[in-house]
Design an enzyme around this catalytic site. Structure first.
Site, PDB file in Angstrom:
ATOM      1  N   ARG A  24      28.515  54.140  78.838  1.00 31.56           N
ATOM      2  CA  ARG A  24      28.354  52.710  79.148  1.00 31.56           C
ATOM      3  C   ARG A  24      28.640  51.820  77.957  1.00 31.56           C
ATOM      4  O   ARG A  24      29.374  50.837  78.069  1.00 31.56           O
ATOM      5  CB  ARG A  24      26.938  52.446  79.659  1.00 31.56           C
ATOM      6  CG  ARG A  24      26.749  52.966  81.059  1.00 31.56           C
ATOM      7  CD  ARG A  24      25.599  52.264  81.751  1.00 31.56           C
ATOM      8  NE  ARG A  24      25.439  52.819  83.077  1.00 31.56           N
ATOM      9  CZ  ARG A  24      24.688  53.880  83.357  1.00 31.56           C
ATOM     10  NH1 ARG A  24      24.011  54.483  82.402  1.00 31.56           N
ATOM     11  NH2 ARG A  24      24.611  54.330  84.592  1.00 31.56           N
ATOM     12  N   HIS A  45      15.050  49.408  63.923  1.00 33.08           N
ATOM     13  CA  HIS A  45      15.508  49.079  65.268  1.00 33.08           C
ATOM     14  C   HIS A  45      14.631  49.874  66.215  1.00 33.08           C
ATOM     15  O   HIS A  45      14.769  51.079  66.332  1.00 33.08           O
ATOM     16  CB  HIS A  45      16.977  49.460  65.460  1.00 33.08           C
ATOM     17  CG  HIS A  45      17.441  49.282  66.872  1.00 33.08           C
ATOM     18  ND1 HIS A  45      17.446  48.059  67.494  1.00 33.08           N
ATOM     19  CD2 HIS A  45      17.900  50.163  67.793  1.00 33.08           C
ATOM     20  CE1 HIS A  45      17.898  48.198  68.733  1.00 33.08           C
ATOM     21  NE2 HIS A  45      18.172  49.468  68.936  1.00 33.08           N
ATOM     22  N   THR A  47      24.354  55.099  68.086  1.00 32.61           N
ATOM     23  CA  THR A  47      23.558  56.199  68.626  1.00 32.61           C
ATOM     24  C   THR A  47      22.095  56.103  68.177  1.00 32.61           C
ATOM     25  O   THR A  47      21.819  55.904  66.999  1.00 32.61           O
ATOM     26  CB  THR A  47      24.166  57.555  68.172  1.00 32.61           C
ATOM     27  OG1 THR A  47      25.571  57.526  68.409  1.00 32.61           O
ATOM     28  CG2 THR A  47      23.533  58.721  68.903  1.00 32.61           C
ATOM     29  N   ARG A  61      17.587  60.202  76.431  1.00 33.36           N
ATOM     30  CA  ARG A  61      16.417  61.080  76.566  1.00 33.36           C
ATOM     31  C   ARG A  61      16.220  61.453  78.036  1.00 33.36           C
ATOM     32  O   ARG A  61      16.242  60.600  78.916  1.00 33.36           O
ATOM     33  CB  ARG A  61      15.160  60.379  76.030  1.00 33.36           C
ATOM     34  CG  ARG A  61      13.959  61.316  75.974  1.00 33.36           C
ATOM     35  CD  ARG A  61      13.119  61.086  74.740  1.00 33.36           C
ATOM     36  NE  ARG A  61      12.497  59.772  74.769  1.00 33.36           N
ATOM     37  CZ  ARG A  61      11.184  59.568  74.723  1.00 33.36           C
ATOM     38  NH1 ARG A  61      10.357  60.584  74.631  1.00 33.36           N
ATOM     39  NH2 ARG A  61      10.704  58.353  74.719  1.00 33.36           N
ATOM     40  N   ASP A 117      36.033  60.993  74.283  1.00 31.23           N
ATOM     41  CA  ASP A 117      34.772  61.521  74.813  1.00 31.23           C
ATOM     42  C   ASP A 117      34.984  63.012  75.068  1.00 31.23           C
ATOM     43  O   ASP A 117      36.118  63.479  75.167  1.00 31.23           O
ATOM     44  CB  ASP A 117      34.391  60.788  76.115  1.00 31.23           C
ATOM     45  CG  ASP A 117      32.913  60.909  76.437  1.00 31.23           C
ATOM     46  OD1 ASP A 117      32.191  59.893  76.319  1.00 31.23           O
ATOM     47  OD2 ASP A 117      32.459  62.026  76.800  1.00 31.23           O
ATOM     48  N   ARG A 169      19.045  38.461  70.252  1.00 28.63           N
ATOM     49  CA  ARG A 169      18.115  38.454  71.389  1.00 28.63           C
ATOM     50  C   ARG A 169      16.966  37.488  71.079  1.00 28.63           C
ATOM     51  O   ARG A 169      16.531  36.725  71.937  1.00 28.63           O
ATOM     52  CB  ARG A 169      17.564  39.868  71.629  1.00 28.63           C
ATOM     53  CG  ARG A 169      18.499  40.743  72.438  1.00 28.63           C
ATOM     54  CD  ARG A 169      18.010  42.183  72.481  1.00 28.63           C
ATOM     55  NE  ARG A 169      18.750  42.978  73.453  1.00 28.63           N
ATOM     56  CZ  ARG A 169      18.692  44.298  73.523  1.00 28.63           C
ATOM     57  NH1 ARG A 169      17.928  44.984  72.684  1.00 28.63           N
ATOM     58  NH2 ARG A 169      19.384  44.949  74.434  1.00 28.63           N
ATOM     59  N   GLY A 219      32.858  58.139  72.314  1.00 31.76           N
ATOM     60  CA  GLY A 219      31.894  58.090  73.410  1.00 31.76           C
ATOM     61  C   GLY A 219      32.342  57.008  74.381  1.00 31.76           C
ATOM     62  O   GLY A 219      32.384  55.835  74.015  1.00 31.76           O
ATOM     63  N   GLY A 264      30.250  52.590  75.134  1.00 34.41           N
ATOM     64  CA  GLY A 264      31.624  52.774  74.667  1.00 34.41           C
ATOM     65  C   GLY A 264      32.630  52.045  75.547  1.00 34.41           C
ATOM     66  O   GLY A 264      33.520  51.338  75.044  1.00 34.41           O
TER      67      GLY A 264
HETATM   68  N1  APR Z   1      31.985  63.350  71.149  1.00 36.27           N
HETATM   69  C1  APR Z   1      32.338  62.328  71.955  1.00 36.27           C
HETATM   70  N2  APR Z   1      31.549  61.851  72.935  1.00 36.27           N
HETATM   71  C2  APR Z   1      30.375  62.447  73.138  1.00 36.27           C
HETATM   72  C3  APR Z   1      29.911  63.512  72.321  1.00 36.27           C
HETATM   73  C4  APR Z   1      30.785  63.976  71.291  1.00 36.27           C
HETATM   74  N3  APR Z   1      30.447  64.977  70.480  1.00 36.27           N
HETATM   75  N4  APR Z   1      28.686  63.861  72.765  1.00 36.27           N
HETATM   76  C5  APR Z   1      28.364  63.038  73.793  1.00 36.27           C
HETATM   77  N5  APR Z   1      29.387  62.178  74.028  1.00 36.27           N
HETATM   78  C6  APR Z   1      29.513  61.130  75.046  1.00 36.27           C
HETATM   79  C7  APR Z   1      28.956  61.519  76.409  1.00 36.27           C
HETATM   80  O1  APR Z   1      29.841  62.378  77.086  1.00 36.27           O
HETATM   81  C8  APR Z   1      28.830  60.150  77.077  1.00 36.27           C
HETATM   82  O2  APR Z   1      29.976  59.818  77.839  1.00 36.27           O
HETATM   83  O3  APR Z   1      28.757  59.970  74.705  1.00 36.27           O
HETATM   84  C9  APR Z   1      28.663  59.189  75.899  1.00 36.27           C
HETATM   85  C10 APR Z   1      27.344  58.434  75.904  1.00 36.27           C
HETATM   86  O4  APR Z   1      27.360  57.576  76.977  1.00 36.27           O
HETATM   87  P1  APR Z   1      26.078  57.178  77.856  1.00 36.27           P
HETATM   88  O5  APR Z   1      25.317  58.433  78.202  1.00 36.27           O
HETATM   89  O6  APR Z   1      26.540  56.283  78.958  1.00 36.27           O
HETATM   90  O7  APR Z   1      25.142  56.387  76.843  1.00 36.27           O
HETATM   91  P2  APR Z   1      25.278  54.844  76.410  1.00 36.27           P
HETATM   92  O8  APR Z   1      24.416  54.030  77.288  1.00 36.27           O
HETATM   93  O9  APR Z   1      26.706  54.505  76.262  1.00 36.27           O
HETATM   94  O10 APR Z   1      24.578  54.889  74.968  1.00 36.27           O
HETATM   95  C11 APR Z   1      25.199  55.552  73.875  1.00 36.27           C
HETATM   96  O11 APR Z   1      24.196  54.193  72.176  1.00 36.27           O
HETATM   97  O12 APR Z   1      22.715  52.440  72.372  1.00 36.27           O
HETATM   98  C12 APR Z   1      22.851  53.800  72.111  1.00 36.27           C
HETATM   99  O13 APR Z   1      20.753  54.782  72.841  1.00 36.27           O
HETATM  100  C13 APR Z   1      22.121  54.676  73.117  1.00 36.27           C
HETATM  101  O14 APR Z   1      22.358  56.712  71.853  1.00 36.27           O
HETATM  102  C14 APR Z   1      22.854  55.980  72.960  1.00 36.27           C
HETATM  103  C15 APR Z   1      24.285  55.519  72.666  1.00 36.27           C
END
Ligand code: APR
Length: 309
Positions: free
Chosen positions: A9, A173, A117, A80, A31, A149, A6, A11
């Protein structure tokens, strides 16, 4: 090699911190969005060249890129959307975690896996079940974030460094986490003894609401704190530091809890979870922890049974 699944943000921030701290010379980011991990990798390689860091970042849409990783950090998931229920989100993310787990098993079967996640308590359980790795190698992120925090908020009243505090937050959490300033210390002195009742309540409230406060202010969720926490954890594993921090780990009788992942203090080193630290709790504190565990049990109902049993 450390892999980050992923490159959104959390990642991308994690990959950047890993590079800046030279935690490993090889970082892979994966990703499903075409071009995204490749673009992040190119930008990060430029940053490494500027900063003089001997780190190579490789971006890919193929999971083969994670082959042989010692550490895999899973940040893949959906946020969400308006109108989406928590259950719908949980089911969607559970499917993603299921698929990612299969790839990790295939390409990095000996790795230590950390997941961010959300909903965290549910996703780490899904991951554990699907991976079939021993419990020391499956770690839910967020304890280090919630507890640090709290140290930050408390430090503002004490006018000391947050690092002078050993903070304790237990359980879930989310909004049912259990921050425990009375069992957080500056050396042998309880944090509670430094705070007025009003400050105490504010520290607890701010800790619980920290993530939501960030999201409300800037309209997207936290990435710097998670990236920092994940980097500290990866570094502790990579360098076998055996430091104490908090994480969501599978409890097997510790704290009187069996079969659930919950935030507790651990020692983290080359084997992942080296030790679980069981803090003595009063009966009232135990009751509060159990309330938090009830929230975890309820959250688990958000995903279909087959994901977790
Ligand atoms: N394989 C790889 N990447 C994936 C997959 C998958 N099967 N499914 C989704 N993604 C990628 C999306 O394409 C996206 O780039 O995961 C990334 C998630 O990034 P953001 O939407 O920016 O979310 P982010 O803020 O990074 O949070 C990621 O961590 O803290 C938790 O609640 C947050 O569940 C969320 C996760």
């Amino acid at each position: 090699m450390i892999s980050v699944i992923g490159s959104g943000r959390v990642g991308a921030t994690t990959a950047a911190f890993l590079m800046m701290n030279e935690v490993d010379n090889n970082i892979a980011i994966v990703d499903i969005i075409e071009g995204l991990p490749q673009g992040e990798a190119l930008d990060l390689n430029h940053a490494a060249a500027i900063m003089g860091k001997d780190v190579k970042v490789a971006g890919s849409n193929s999971y083969e890129a994670i082959k042989g990783s010692d550490i895999v950090i899973i940040t893949a998931g959906l946020a969400r959307k308006p109108g989406m229920t928590r259950e719908e989100l949980a089911a969607k993310n559970a499917q993603i975690v299921f698929d990612v787990a299969d790839k990790v098993k295939q390409y990095a079967p000996n790795s230590i896996v950390i997941i961010t996640t959300n909903p965290l308590d549910v996703m780490v359980a899904v991951l554990y079940k699907r991976l079939g790795f021993p419990r020391n190698r499956v770690i839910g992120f967020s304890g280090v974030l919630d507890s640090r925090r709290m140290a930050y908020y408390a430090s503002q009243y004490l006018n000391i460094s947050p690092s002078a505090i050993t903070p304790l937050v237990l359980g879930q959490h989310g909004e049912n986490m259990y921050p425990v300033p009375e069992l957080s210390f500056v050396y042998g002195k309880s944090l509670k003894s430094f705070l007025t009742d009003e400050q105490y309540n504010k520290v607890v409230k701010d800790t619980i609401n920290a993530g939501a406060d960030i999201t409300n202010l800037r309209k997207f969720s936290s990435n710097w704190g998670p990236g920092a926490g994940l980097t500290v954890m990866a570094e502790a594993i990579k360098r076998d530091r055996k430091i104490a921090l908090e994480a969501s780990v599978l409890l097997d009788g510790e704290y009187g809890i069996k079969g659930y992942f919950a935030e507790v203090p651990i020692i983290i080193g080359k084997n992942g979870v080296e030790k679980i630290i069981e803090v003595d709790l009063s009966s009232e504190q135990k009751e509060k922890l159990m309330k938090s565990i009830d929230a975890i049990k309820n959250n688990l109902k958000q995903v279909p049974e087959e994901y977790i049993r």
